[in-house]
Design a protein around this motif. Structure first.
Motif, short mmCIF file in Angstrom:
data_model
loop_
_atom_site.label_atom_id
_atom_site.label_comp_id
_atom_site.label_asym_id
_atom_site.label_seq_id
_atom_site.Cartn_x
_atom_site.Cartn_y
_atom_site.Cartn_z
N ASP A 149 -3.62 7.39 -16.55
CA ASP A 149 -2.65 6.94 -16.12
C ASP A 149 -2.38 5.81 -15.74
OD1 ASP A 149 -1.45 9.05 -17.82
OD2 ASP A 149 0.12 9.11 -16.21
N LEU A 150 -3.81 5.85 -14.77
CA LEU A 150 -4.10 4.83 -13.52
C LEU A 150 -4.15 3.23 -14.34
CD1 LEU A 150 -5.03 6.31 -10.55
CD2 LEU A 150 -2.77 5.14 -10.32
N TYR B 280 1.69 7.18 -6.67
CA TYR B 280 0.99 7.36 -7.16
C TYR B 280 0.98 9.40 -7.23
CZ TYR B 280 -3.82 9.34 -8.17
OH TYR B 280 -4.42 10.14 -8.41
N HIS B 281 1.88 9.51 -5.51
CA HIS B 281 2.57 10.91 -4.89
C HIS B 281 3.31 11.54 -6.50
CE1 HIS B 281 0.65 11.76 -1.97
NE2 HIS B 281 0.53 10.63 -1.59
N LYS C 4 -2.03 1.81 -17.41
CA LYS C 4 -0.80 1.15 -16.09
C LYS C 4 -1.23 -0.61 -16.26
CE LYS C 4 2.52 4.58 -13.42
NZ LYS C 4 1.58 4.60 -12.08
N MET D 186 2.69 1.76 -3.33
CA MET D 186 1.71 2.40 -3.89
C MET D 186 1.34 3.51 -3.72
SD MET D 186 -1.81 -0.23 -5.15
CE MET D 186 -3.14 0.70 -4.96
N GLN D 187 0.97 4.34 -2.90
CA GLN D 187 1.20 5.66 -2.98
C GLN D 187 1.74 6.18 -2.59
OE1 GLN D 187 -0.03 6.62 1.56
NE2 GLN D 187 -2.00 5.25 1.80
N ILE E 144 1.75 15.46 -12.86
CA ILE E 144 0.36 16.23 -14.17
C ILE E 144 0.35 17.17 -13.57
CG2 ILE E 144 -1.44 15.64 -14.61
CD1 ILE E 144 -1.44 12.80 -13.87
N GLN F 47 1.23 -1.40 -0.10
CA GLN F 47 -0.08 -0.10 -0.08
C GLN F 47 1.13 1.36 -0.08
OE1 GLN F 47 -3.58 -0.02 0.28
NE2 GLN F 47 -3.82 2.48 0.01
N LEU G 275 3.31 10.05 -9.56
CA LEU G 275 2.64 10.16 -10.98
C LEU G 275 1.62 11.64 -10.67
CD1 LEU G 275 0.65 9.39 -13.34
CD2 LEU G 275 -0.58 8.84 -11.93
N VAL G 276 0.89 12.33 -9.35
CA VAL G 276 0.63 13.56 -8.79
C VAL G 276 0.85 14.52 -9.31
CG1 VAL G 276 -0.87 14.94 -7.86
CG2 VAL G 276 -1.83 11.55 -7.95
N GLY H 256 -8.94 16.16 -7.08
CA GLY H 256 -9.52 15.33 -8.49
C GLY H 256 -8.10 14.45 -8.36
N ALA H 257 -7.25 14.78 -8.06
CA ALA H 257 -5.59 13.46 -7.64
C ALA H 257 -6.71 12.86 -7.05
CB ALA H 257 -4.93 14.36 -7.72
N ALA H 258 -7.20 13.24 -5.62
CA ALA H 258 -7.66 12.28 -5.28
C ALA H 258 -8.51 11.32 -5.11
CB ALA H 258 -7.88 12.92 -3.01
N ASN I 250 -6.59 13.24 -15.98
CA ASN I 250 -4.94 12.71 -16.52
C ASN I 250 -4.38 11.30 -15.89
OD1 ASN I 250 -5.12 13.94 -18.67
ND2 ASN I 250 -4.11 16.12 -18.07
N ALA I 251 -5.14 11.68 -14.69
CA ALA I 251 -3.98 10.71 -13.43
C ALA I 251 -5.30 9.40 -13.39
CB ALA I 251 -4.58 10.81 -12.50
N ALA J 33 -9.10 9.90 -8.21
CA ALA J 33 -8.86 9.19 -9.54
C ALA J 33 -8.70 7.29 -9.11
CB ALA J 33 -7.49 10.29 -10.42
N PRO J 34 -7.91 7.16 -7.65
CA PRO J 34 -7.78 5.80 -8.11
C PRO J 34 -8.88 5.46 -7.51
CG PRO J 34 -6.46 7.48 -6.65
CD PRO J 34 -6.72 8.29 -7.33
N ASP K 180 -7.95 5.35 -0.57
CA ASP K 180 -7.08 6.49 -0.56
C ASP K 180 -5.42 6.31 -0.15
OD1 ASP K 180 -5.91 8.43 1.36
OD2 ASP K 180 -7.19 8.43 3.11
N LEU K 181 -5.76 6.47 -1.33
CA LEU K 181 -3.70 6.79 -2.22
C LEU K 181 -3.04 7.81 -0.63
CD1 LEU K 181 -2.96 5.40 -4.91
CD2 LEU K 181 -3.12 4.16 -3.50
N GLY K 182 -3.12 8.42 -0.05
CA GLY K 182 -3.26 9.35 0.89
C GLY K 182 -2.86 10.75 0.24
N ILE K 183 -3.93 11.32 -0.59
CA ILE K 183 -3.33 12.28 -1.35
C ILE K 183 -4.26 13.58 0.50
CG2 ILE K 183 -4.05 14.43 -2.82
CD1 ILE K 183 -1.93 12.80 -3.78
#
Lengths: 152, 336, 118
Positions: free
Chosen positions: B246-247, A15-16, B250, A11-12, A22, A8, A18-19, B203-205, B242-243, B207-208, B193-196
């Motif tokens: 990309d996701l 992703y950071h 992948k 992955m985080q 962008i 996890q 990637l963000v 939007g970035a939060a 865009n994110a 997208a996943p 939740d990818l930690g944004i």
């Protein structure tokens, strides 16, 4: 479970990255130039008032206090007219750092929460941002006074 | 009765019909590129009320009434009203339901509420628990800004990644008979939740979450993105969009020209100073109930995948340093 | 000349604030910037570094909130000299009382009279 957590986290991290790629880059140079112009202009107006008050024979500290009061009024008034948030959109820190920005931060929440009543709406919200500023200002000032008392 | 397909997808045996839709939007949305597609464009953000909160609730109520009127229905013809919004305790929906006098399910899925309501309504109809359901969701720029961020008159600079909360409400009538596009399938999302932590980059939060839901959907159904005439996300905006691309890429799914995002469609991003695009419960609700529903009726699309995304944080959780948990639900809508 | 100096120094102080917002974490809000300027200004003032800036730039140094910190610090120091330890608590507030009083009075009046526009 540990393996899952590790996955996890990876992955985080991925992703950071990637963000960040962008995300549009903050236009730091443009923002700084605007902050310089807007902030400088507000201080210039302050200086004009300062010189007027000094010219009327006020003492230096008195004139400075009168200038601050005038600028607070202008900041509050422009917020009431709905102009200060437009200045802020372009000026950024140039409109936040001067004392007019302090006035803006007092009026904006108080005005907007008026419907919640005059005690919890206007009264409490006046200090949403001004509160912390005064708290830390008073704390540091007392601290400086105490240190000065001890070392003098 | 419907059935479950794969892991998290449901398929309706008697797909409910979207027989009518109605929209009420604020002035800025009315001036945007989709202005023509809305039923009611307000002249100001107060809608004749004393507060923005009341204005938002009134928008939700009026959009719901308008949808009923389009089908010549009364409140008593409707079995359930399903609605939600962004405000604390979903007050816009609660107060609107107070005057509509229809049995009410209050829903909260942040900006995913609209699709959540459509799917839940479809389940009720396909399960035989209802013949007609009314769904709606709303958002209001000023009520949302002051709940989640700053008072509107505060002189602040919005970061380029920030999105603009849409002022608007959309409502749909779902029925078990009649004519119209049908809700044939739905995929229910997990909270991702990818930690944004940046509330100026929602939007970035989100997208996943939508990537996860769509991947599940494709795996469950064996479909791929080309199977749809339109893949529509709720309010990812430019960065999230865009994110999201990309996701998916992948994982081996590439999105073509058939992908659009409501948040990017609703404003002219250059001229209207909306930065990364629109957001809010009202965003997907008004774009779908306005433009997309019309295009479905005009047979521009036969099959679309509509996924709305919601960010499930509160102002408190953000101040406490929590990251932003997000969810996305997807509905397949077909019109043959 | 004084006007130009006020413009340039005031502008530069604002640029510092802008860099603080743009280059640090996204959770930095105007409230953090204001608190930072007041405490920063007070510390610089106590170290004797802010007065020269005020002498040079006038309002360019007093109008930014760091000038508020400067008044707080100098007020505390002056009061300690005249009243002793009690002055440490009263001095800063005394020196800035006009500005704070004005902020509350004007802020309240404007908030009551006007309504938000946007």
């Amino acid at each position: 479970m540990n393996l899952e957590q590790q996955r996890q986290q990876e992955m985080q991290k991925e992703y950071h990255v990637l963000v960040e790629q962008i995300k549009p880059k903050t236009r730091v140079l443009r923002n700084c130039i605007l902050a310089f112009l807007v902030g400088g202009f507000i201080c210039l107006i302050g200086q004009i008032f300062l010189q007027i008050y000094l010219g009327q024979g006020m003492g230096e500290r008195e004139a400075a206090a009168a200038t601050a009061t005038t600028m607070v009024f202008l900041g509050a008034f422009l917020t009431g007219l709905g102009i200060y948030d437009v200045i802020g959109k372009y000026g950024g820190a140039g409109s936040i750092v001067p004392i007019t920005g302090f006035a803006n931060s007092i009026v904006a929440p108080a005005m907007e929460f008026k419907r919640e009543g005059f005690v919890f709406g206007v009264g409490a919200r006046l200090f949403t941002i001004a509160g912390p500023v005064l708290v830390y200002g008073f704390l540091i000032s007392a601290l400086i006074g105490i240190i000065f008392y001890l070392i003098r | 009765m419907g059935s479950k397909v794969g892991q998290h997808t449901i398929s309706f045996s008697q797909p409910p019909l979207l027989t009518a839709g109605a929209t009420v939007v604020g002035p800025m949305e009315g001036q945007g590129p989709l202005g023509q597609t809305f039923d009611w464009i307000l002249e100001d953000l107060l809608f004749g009320e004393q507060t923005w909160e009341k204005a938002e609730s009134k928008m939700l109520q009026e959009s719901a009434k308008l949808a009923l009127k389009k089908r010549n229905l009364q409140s008593q013809d409707i079995d359930y009203f399903l609605a939600g919004d962004l405000l604390n305790q979903i007050i816009s929906a609660n107060y609107a339901a107070r005057s509509l006098a229809i049995p009410f399910w209050g829903l909260f899925g942040a900006c995913s509420t609209f699709v959540e309501a459509v799917l839940f309504g479809s389940i009720l109809i396909d399960g035989g628990f209802a013949a007609r359901v009314l769904v709606a969701s709303s958002s209001h720029h000023n009520t949302a800004e002051r709940q989640y961020r700053f008072p509107t008159e505060q002189g602040i600079q919005r970061p380029l990644s920030a999105q603009w909360t849409v002022t608007g409400s959309g409502a749909l009538v779902l029925e078990n008979t009649g004519e119209g596009p049908r809700v044939t399938m739905g995929t229910i999302g997990k909270v991702i939740d990818l930690g944004i932590t940046d509330i100026n980059n929602m939007g970035a939060a989100m997208a996943p979450a939508v990537a996860d839901t769509l991947l599940t959907h494709f795996q469950d159904t064996g479909m791929n993105p080309d199977a749809y005439d339109l893949i529509l996300t709720g309010d990812l905006g430019v960065i999230g969009g865009n994110a999201f691309r990309d996701l998916l890429a992948k994982r081996g799914y590439s999105l073509g020209d058939n992908y659009h995002d409501c948040g990017m469609l609703i404003y002219d991003l250059e001229k209207q100073d909306a930065h990364a695009g629109g957001s809010g419960c009202g965003c997907s609700a008004v774009v779908f109930s306005g433009l997309i529903l019309r295009q479905l009726w005009e047979k521009q699309y036969r099959k679309i995948l509509f996924a709305a995304t919601g960010a499930l944080m509160s102002a408190t959780s953000i101040q406490q340093g929590e990251s932003i948990p997000c969810i996305a639900h997807a509905a397949v809508i077909e019109f043959n | 000349m004084k006007l130009l100096l006020a413009f340039v120094i005031g502008g530069l102080l604002c640029v510092i604030g802008q860099l603080f917002m743009d280059l640090t974490r996204s959770s930095i809000t105007p409230a953090h910037v204001l608190v930072g300027f007041v405490t920063g200004g007070a510390i610089l003032s106590a170290l004797g570094l802010y007065q020269p800036l005020v002498d040079l730039a006038g309002a360019g140094a007093t109008i930014p909130l760091s000038g508020f910190g400067h008044s707080l610090a100098q007020g505390a120091i002056r009061a300690v000299q005249s009243k002793g330890l009690l002055g440490a608590f009263a001095g800063g507030i005394e020196a800035t009382a006009a500005g704070i009083g004005a902020a509350v009075v004007f802020g309240y009046a404007i908030a009551v009279v006007f309504n938000p526009r946007s």
